[in-house]
Structures are given as C-alpha cells and as structure tokens.
Design an enzyme around this catalytic site. Structure first.
Site, PDB file in Angstrom:
ATOM      1  N   ASP A   1      12.793 -19.272  67.019  1.00 49.18           N
ATOM      2  CA  ASP A   1      12.255 -19.533  65.689  1.00 49.18           C
ATOM      3  C   ASP A   1      10.945 -20.299  65.816  1.00 49.18           C
ATOM      4  O   ASP A   1      10.212 -20.130  66.799  1.00 49.18           O
ATOM      5  CB  ASP A   1      13.300 -20.287  64.856  1.00 49.18           C
ATOM      6  CG  ASP A   1      13.254 -19.923  63.383  1.00 49.18           C
ATOM      7  OD1 ASP A   1      12.272 -20.270  62.722  1.00 49.18           O
ATOM      8  OD2 ASP A   1      14.212 -19.300  62.893  1.00 49.18           O
TER       9      ASP A   1
ATOM     10  N   SER B   1      17.812 -15.940  56.334  1.00 46.92           N
ATOM     11  CA  SER B   1      17.584 -16.836  57.469  1.00 46.92           C
ATOM     12  C   SER B   1      18.640 -17.928  57.531  1.00 46.92           C
ATOM     13  O   SER B   1      19.022 -18.380  58.607  1.00 46.92           O
ATOM     14  CB  SER B   1      16.217 -17.505  57.362  1.00 46.92           C
ATOM     15  OG  SER B   1      15.194 -16.672  57.776  1.00 46.92           O
TER      16      SER B   1
ATOM     17  N   HIS C   1      11.217 -24.155  59.506  1.00 43.78           N
ATOM     18  CA  HIS C   1      12.242 -23.112  59.489  1.00 43.78           C
ATOM     19  C   HIS C   1      13.250 -23.233  60.630  1.00 43.78           C
ATOM     20  O   HIS C   1      14.470 -23.203  60.426  1.00 43.78           O
ATOM     21  CB  HIS C   1      11.551 -21.750  59.522  1.00 43.78           C
ATOM     22  CG  HIS C   1      12.421 -20.588  59.190  1.00 43.78           C
ATOM     23  ND1 HIS C   1      13.035 -19.822  60.148  1.00 43.78           N
ATOM     24  CD2 HIS C   1      12.764 -20.056  58.003  1.00 43.78           C
ATOM     25  CE1 HIS C   1      13.727 -18.859  59.564  1.00 43.78           C
ATOM     26  NE2 HIS C   1      13.580 -18.972  58.261  1.00 43.78           N
TER      27      HIS C   1
END
Length: 693
Positions: A161, A403, A223
């Site tokens: 990520d 996600s 994220h």
C-alpha cells in the site's frame, strides 16, 4: 474463488466512492490512470496465449505511444531465458528475478518488435492506479475470536500500500519486515516515496509512512496505515483507540508500492500531486512477499487495496497472475479490494485475477455498499463503511471503501491460520465462504465473512464463557549467553491449572536453535517447552505449546524463561500468552429433598473434544452429604459419575475435586453438574463448581 477488480479510493468520512476509470479501456482517454482492457479484450488475450504463438498486445498501446512518444509496458515472456530478447526492445526499468516479467520504456519500433516475438506472451501498459477505499469487528465476530484467544498469533500478513506508520501505537512493535518499491520516471512525472529517495529500499524504516515524502500531509499517504490497522491493530492500553483490528496478535510486513505523481494528466485536474501505484511496483512487492515466505516468515495473506478498470470475466492474462498463483501454492492468499465504482457485474484489476480473493464492501446493516463493485467475480463481502482505524501522526480516521473491506478478510485469514495451523489455504478460504452470512443482490449471493463461525464453529449458546486468556506483549531483550524471564499475572481462577494449558511464544532471535524455553508456574514448577537445537538456524519463533500444568495452581505469576546457551547471536521476546480453559458457575442452586438439581456451565471457542484429564471441583453445602449422588453431564448427554451416595457418610459439606476422562464428548456446549438427593430429611444447595479442561 473468482476474478477480481481492484479500485481503491481514499475517502475519509464519505459514503460514495471515487470512480477510478471508465467502463472500458476503449472509452478511456490515453492518460486515464485506471484505464484497462475490457472483459472481451481480456478473454481474447487468454485465448491467444493458449492457441497462438503471437503475443497479446494490449489494445491502444500504439495510440498511447503516438501521443507520448514512449510508454512503460510490462512484458511477460514464456521463460526467464526469453527475457533478454524481449528486454532488447526497449529500456529496462525493472526485471523480476523469479518470474519472466520485465518492465520497459518502449517507442513504436520497440512495440512493433515485441508484437512479433513468439517468445513473448503479453505486452500491457504499466498503468499507475489509485488506492481503493469500531463496529465492523464485532459485526463479523472478531471480538469473540479475540476473547477466545484466537488473535492471529503466529501468523503474518503483508500490506502492499502507501506504507505504514510503523510507530503508531495501534501497530507499534508489530512490523516484522519493510520494503519500498516506488518507481522514478520523469516521463510519468513520478518520484519516489521511499524515505531515502531511491526507487527501491529495504529494511527498517523503508515503508514508514511517517518518514520521507509521505510525511507531507498533502500527499495523503494515510491509506496503508488505515488498512494495516483494520487487519492487525491492537488497541490494548492505547487511549482513544478502537479495541482491536481483526487479528491483533498477528504481525505485519509493510511494503510501499506507490509513487508520487505531479502531473494533472494522471492525478486529475487540480489533484496534483497525488500517489499512484505502477503495476511493476506491485509485481516487485508481491515477489518480495514470496521471497519472505520462502525464507520462513509465516505469511498467510497479502493485502492489495488498490487497482482500476472494469472486468466482468477473469483477467488471467494480467502480469500479476503468475506471482499470485505462486503465492497461493506457497500458502499465501492475495486479498484484493473489488473497487469502488459501484459496478453491478464487474470488478477492477488485479481483483479480477482468478487466483486472488476478491472482496466487496457492505454496511453495518449488511446492505451492499452503494460504491462497492460486485457480481459473480466477488468471493466475499466484509464491512467497508465508516471504518475507524489508524492513520499516520498517531491519529485515527473513519474511511469508506472496498479498501477497508479487504483487510477484514486478510485479518480473518490470520485468525484462521492460528486456529488451523496445518490446514491448506483452500480450507481457510472455504471456511470463510461456507460460514459467512449470505448477502443476496441482483440474482447473486455472496457471503459476508463471520469470523467467529469460521474459527469457532456454530454460534455459541447464550452465556458462553470465554476462555481465560492472558498475555504480555512487551519486548524483552534476551542476553547473549544469558537468561531472561517475562511474567504474566493470572487472577480470578480457582484450583489447579488445566491439563490443556496453551502457551504461545513469539521470539525474534538470530539462530533460534540456541534457545532453551521453559514455562515457570506460580509454585515454581518448571514445564519445558522447547530444548535448544544447534541445527536450527531460523531467526523467528512463532510456536504454540500445550502443557499439562494440572500439578500447579492456576492463579499467580507465570513466567516464560528463555535461556541463550551460546554466544554471538541476540534477540528478544516479542510477546507471549497463556490460555487456561478454566470455567465456573457460582450461582447457588437449591437441591430438592429428595430430588435432582442441575447447575450449568456453557463452553464455547474450544476446539475438539474434552481432554482425558478434565477436572471438576464441587462445593456443596448439605447436611448428611452421603445422601447425594453427583454426575457430570456432557453436552452430548453422556453421564460421567463423580461421586456415589454413601448412607454412612454423615459429613455436612462437599469440597472435592474429581478427575474425569471426558474425551468421548465435544468440549463446546452446555455441561451440567447433576446433584441428586436420594433420601428425605436433609437439605442443602450447590454453592458452586468449576470445570477445568
């Protein structure tokens, strides 16, 4: 499993998803980051690979070259030996070491040459794509698995990520390995997000989202930290934190696979700079996961919450397919977010790879999230709306997206691996699919994971006791050629420890075979766990031991003692836990005169049958106790005699322990102490009783 699509959008406190690209690549402008081949084009690619020597060249590459002069492409050849010929068609920017994949800068002449090479399988654009975006854990039952001691201990998951804030209190001391693959390409306006500024960095700090370019809040590298927290976060003792992620006992491999882009053509109007991920970076990251698995790191899943495109059929011509296949063969699932475009019958790439596990998002009310891609290509649903988790800067945020759904599955696989250490990966996936809650929509039904059902069996009865579980996750250095202990205080239990005391140990130490490990009971008794082995040169010890500690009291201070019997190698105890299946019922229950009384204990979250040496301790207040007949009644109705009546025994009370071989009965369910008064005239009550397995 099925094909997957992966479009990830970071959307804090939003309920709709960002579109990552148009429905079909044919409709996409040349510079759209998430553009990809349509399902029909993908199926054609697969057919060509099987029936023709001519390589599949992704449509519109010539148009892209005409517009840009040269472009990045991923070239898959038939064998590693064929790569040099393919590589001569352009400028090599990356080449995998284990798989026949090379990333090139090519112009039209190079593209034409690749299209004619019979040794080339496919040529696809190396497109940069976006990432895809505290009630969710109880909803899927992960609070129950945590209470049962099933925390993912001993398992490791990888998050590919935007990096991970490795010192965030939700994740601190849990990051086992780090790496960064962040391509630098002036033609694409991409620069590195690796903390040292290079295109590749490995080792401590290399994926730290609080360091280097990612420390710039404008880039929004939150994220990966959020995803990691959902999978393995542990909020114990952390002010303001959620209680835990799905697998708070698991460890983490953090791999940064994003680059910084400054072009509005790629980021969108007014959105530069932004973070996007090249397929080639994902390839390098997945290969690193496989390398770590081969080195003995107990990885069970790799999470990819990123991607783009729209696929209604499996995209098995994708260059990531070979590595995803190899990871699966090695026992590592590639868990991919389905994407946030709201497609009713399609997912993004690489979620469309058939050997990946594709995850869509649901609400807390088990409705399909409006933004979630879905359809027959989905394998599983998981919660993905308003999920609170960690973000860099030691902060917390609520995000939405597939996600957020994917790491729920990644964490669930870690919990399942702890519960079923020897089961093949396919069995873990099947457990999630067959025990999940059915979510029906548009003629399709997809299970939403229910971790407690997958790990612990059927839904426990009301009032079930959790298994007493204690842990010490504080790092403790092991002296070189010395001895150290780490302590856990156990309180609230009665009598002796179980015959099935379970001890989990997590130690990091170069040449672990130098270590001798013992469990020290509160009464000083020593229970050996592992002898030293001069031939064992591995660096990590994740092991669960079962100990018959019934000769020692349950309450008191238990110690893990680790002795390094040699010189030169060093390490530390990363943490350990002790699980003591001791249960009780201390509600007074009157015994009729004469008549039968029963007192119940409901057990759950225990695997298999009861042990051959189960201990029942009974305390009964009753005049003339010889009137009483005592039995243990198992959940399956089997009766295990404890005490026969004795008309000559005029003592008033019972305070005794009985040892029972109850191995013919399953451990989970309602156990009953049955007290029968066979003679009239004397009265009493069950004061309480315990069952220790």
């Amino acid at each position: 499993m099925k094909l997957r699509v992966l479009s990830c959008v970071i959307a804090a406190l939003a309920t709709t998803a960002l579109a990552t690209g148009p429905a079909n690549a044919a409709e996409a402008p040349p510079t759209t980051p998430a553009a990809s081949a349509s399902a029909t084009q993908q199926a054609t690619s697969t057919a060509q690979q099987g029936t023709s020597a001519a390589p599949h060249v992704e449509p519109q590459l010539s148009a892209r070259v005409a517009a840009a002069g040269k472009i990045r492409v991923n070239v898959v050849s038939k064998t590693l030996a064929d790569l040099p010929d393919a590589a001569s068609s352009g400028q090599v920017v990356q080449q995998l070491s284990r798989f026949p994949v090379v990333t090139l800068h090519v112009d039209q002449a190079g593209l034409d040459r690749l299209a004619k090479l019979p040794s080339v399988v496919s040529v696809t654009e190396d497109k940069p794509v976006r990432p895809v975006l505290a009630e969710s854990v109880p909803l899927i039952g992960a609070d129950k698995t945590r209470a049962a001691g099933k925390t993912g201990a001993g398992a490791v998951v990888a998050v590919l990520d935007t990096g991970v804030a490795v010192n965030h209190p939700f994740l601190k001391d849990r990051v086992l390995e780090e790496a960064c693959f962040s391509p630098i390409d002036a033609d694409y306006s991409s620069t590195s997000l690796c903390p040292d500024g290079t295109a590749e960095q490995e080792g401590p700090g290399s994926a730290d989202a609080d360091q280097g370019p990612c420390a710039d809040a404008a880039l929004d590298c939150d994220h990966g930290t959020h995803v990691a927290g959902i999978a393995v976060g542990n909020g114990t003792g952390v002010t303001g934190a959620p209680p835990a992620g799905v697998a708070p006992g698991a460890e983490l491999v953090a791999i940064q696979v994003f680059s910084k882009f400054s072009s509005e053509d790629l980021c969108g109007a007014g959105a530069a700079p932004c973070v996007l991920s090249f397929t080639s970076a994902q390839l390098a990251g997945l290969e690193k996961v496989l390398e770590l698995k081969d080195e003995g790191v107990p990885l069970v899943a790799a999470n990819l919450s990123l991607g783009g495109g729209q696929y209604t059929a499996a995209c098995d011509g994708d260059p990531r397919k070979a590595i995803i296949d190899s990871l699966r063969t090695a026992g590592v699932a590639t868990v991919v977010a389905a994407g946030n475009d709201g497609f009713g019958t399609a997912v993004a790439a690489p979620a469309c790879v058939s050997s990946a596990i594709t995850v869509g998002a649901t609400t807390d009310q088990d409705a399909v999230a409006a933004f979630s891609n879905r359809g027959t290509l989905l394998d599983l649903f998981a919660p993905g709306v308003s999920i609170i988790s960690s973000v860099p800067g030691n902060k917390w945020a609520s995000l939405n997206g597939t996600s957020m759904a994917a790491p729920h599955v990644t964490g669930a696989l870690a919990v399942l691996r702890q519960a079923m250490p020897d089961a093949p990966l396919a069995q873990l996936e099947t457990a999630l699919k067959t025990t999940g809650k059915a979510i029906a929509y548009n003629g399709v039904t997809t299970p939403r994971i229910q971790v407690d059902a997958a790990v612990l069996g059927k839904e426990p009865e009301a009032g079930a006791w959790p298994v007493p579980y204690y842990e010490n996750m504080k790092d403790t250095a092991i002296p070189d050629h010395g001895t150290v202990t780490s302590s856990i205080a156990v309180t609230g239990l009665l009598g002796t420890a179980p015959a099935t005391t379970e001890v989990y140990v997590d130690i990091h130490h170069s040449w672990r075979g130098e270590l001798k490990i013992d469990l020290l009971a509160p009464d000083g008794k020593v229970y050996p766990l592992q002898a030293n082995d001069p031939n064992d040169s591995a660096d990590i010890l994740h092991e669960t031991y079962q100990v018959n500690a019934s000769a020692s009291p349950a309450n008191g201070t238990w110690k893990l003692r680790v002795q390094d019997v040699e010189y030169l190698d060093t390490g530390f105890i990363d943490g350990w836990s002790i699980r003591l299946p001791c249960f009780g019922n201390w509600d007074d229950t009157d015994i009729p005169d004469p008549g039968v009384a029963e007192s119940s204990i409901v057990l759950a979250w225990i695997n298999g049958n009861a042990p051959t040496r189960s201990r029942v301790h009974v305390e009964i207040d009753h005049t003339w106790r010889g009137d009483l007949k005592l039995d243990l009644v198992a959940p399956d109705g089997k009766v295990y005699p404890l005490r026969a009546p004795d008309a000559k025994d005029g003592t008033d009370n019972i305070d005794e322990s009985y040892w029972v071989n109850a191995s013919a009965s399953a451990a989970n369910g309602t156990w009953k102490l049955r007290a029968e008064d066979l003679a009239k005239g004397d009265k009493g009550f069950i004061n309480g009783w315990t069952l220790t397995l």
